[in-house]
Design an enzyme around this catalytic site. Sequence first.
Site, PDB file in Angstrom:
ATOM      1  N   LYS A  52       0.711  -1.202   0.061  1.00 27.41           N
ATOM      2  CA  LYS A  52      -0.156   0.000  -0.111  1.00 27.41           C
ATOM      3  C   LYS A  52       0.931   1.092  -0.004  1.00 27.41           C
ATOM      4  CE  LYS A  52      -3.831  -2.559   2.299  1.00 27.41           C
ATOM      5  NZ  LYS A  52      -4.464  -2.757   3.396  1.00 27.41           N
ATOM      6  N   GLN A  96      -4.519  -1.525   9.783  1.00 30.94           N
ATOM      7  CA  GLN A  96      -4.315  -2.485   9.234  1.00 30.94           C
ATOM      8  C   GLN A  96      -4.796  -3.883  10.063  1.00 30.94           C
ATOM      9  OE1 GLN A  96      -3.766  -3.520   5.860  1.00 30.94           O
ATOM     10  NE2 GLN A  96      -3.865  -5.480   6.238  1.00 30.94           N
ATOM     11  N   ASP A 119     -10.888   3.094   4.317  1.00 27.87           N
ATOM     12  CA  ASP A 119     -11.260   1.620   4.111  1.00 27.87           C
ATOM     13  C   ASP A 119     -12.815   1.383   4.316  1.00 27.87           C
ATOM     14  OD1 ASP A 119      -9.161  -0.282   3.892  1.00 27.87           O
ATOM     15  OD2 ASP A 119      -8.415  -0.201   6.139  1.00 27.87           O
TER      16      ASP A 119
END
Length: 292
Positions: A52, A96, A119
């Site tokens: 990412k 994450q 997200d």
Amino acid sequence: MTILDGKKISNDIKDEITEVVAQMKANGEKTPHLAAVIVGEDGASLTYVGSKVRACARVGFESTLVQLPETITQQQLLAKIDELNNDPEIDGFIVQLPLPKHIDTQKVLLAVDPKKDVDGFHPENFGKLALDMETFIPATPYGIMELLRRYDINTSGKHTVVIGRSHIVGRPISILMSRKGQPGDSTVTLTHSRTNDLASFTKNADIVISALGVPNFLTADMVKQGAVIIDVGITRVPDNAVTKGYVITGDVDYQAVSEKASFITPVPGGVGPMTIAMLLQNTLLARQRSVH
Ligand code: GUN
């Protein structure tokens, strides 16, 4: 049979984002900035977060990697999130998952400012997704929708069977595929570990989206001729024949199923790279929305 080339499409999307960012820079505007928080040393998570951050450089974004020890307390993690929420330099950030067991994931996701929640995991954004409101669509389901859109696959009136009810993939993609529009307008069946005779559903599916995490779960006898197959599985299967010591394996028995499918995503090179491209797309959106 057509292979849905997520690597190529994700590169197209990254090229498009690169152009927009170059224009922003030329106009003297702020560059989009993504931060990624990772707690602990899980190998797969470190790999994903590394990808990412590298992808940010590829499109001209700024990025910050926040690496925290496994032993961090919940309070310390929440303080870090508060800092990122209030940092005007950061346009969007992700935490994450999975987090260590001593940390309450729901509390953490609730602490993220919905405007920076690229997200799309905050309940406010997830609720907006279900109600067709402007939001951040979680990157993996967003990537699947974008693949279907760019390959012009007709989903209207089709029977879509989703395998897996995770908050990150199964649940949101089932909502997106049933929404009005193209891709969408599907009749959706959401199956999971407690589904009786799961094959009876997949055998009747025009589109199967498997997000289970069980290698080679979906076999050729479970799918109908001409079905569209989307494989979200990325399980590391130990293999001493390769230097890494493992191979990334999907949920679909690719060799046999591809002979029956009309369209199929490979693993790797299918949904995985799309996830990263859509996270960048959401970060660009976060930047653009903060201006207007
Ligand atoms: N873990 C697995 N997939 C994801 C994702 O899309 N975002 C985050 N933050 N964690 C994940």
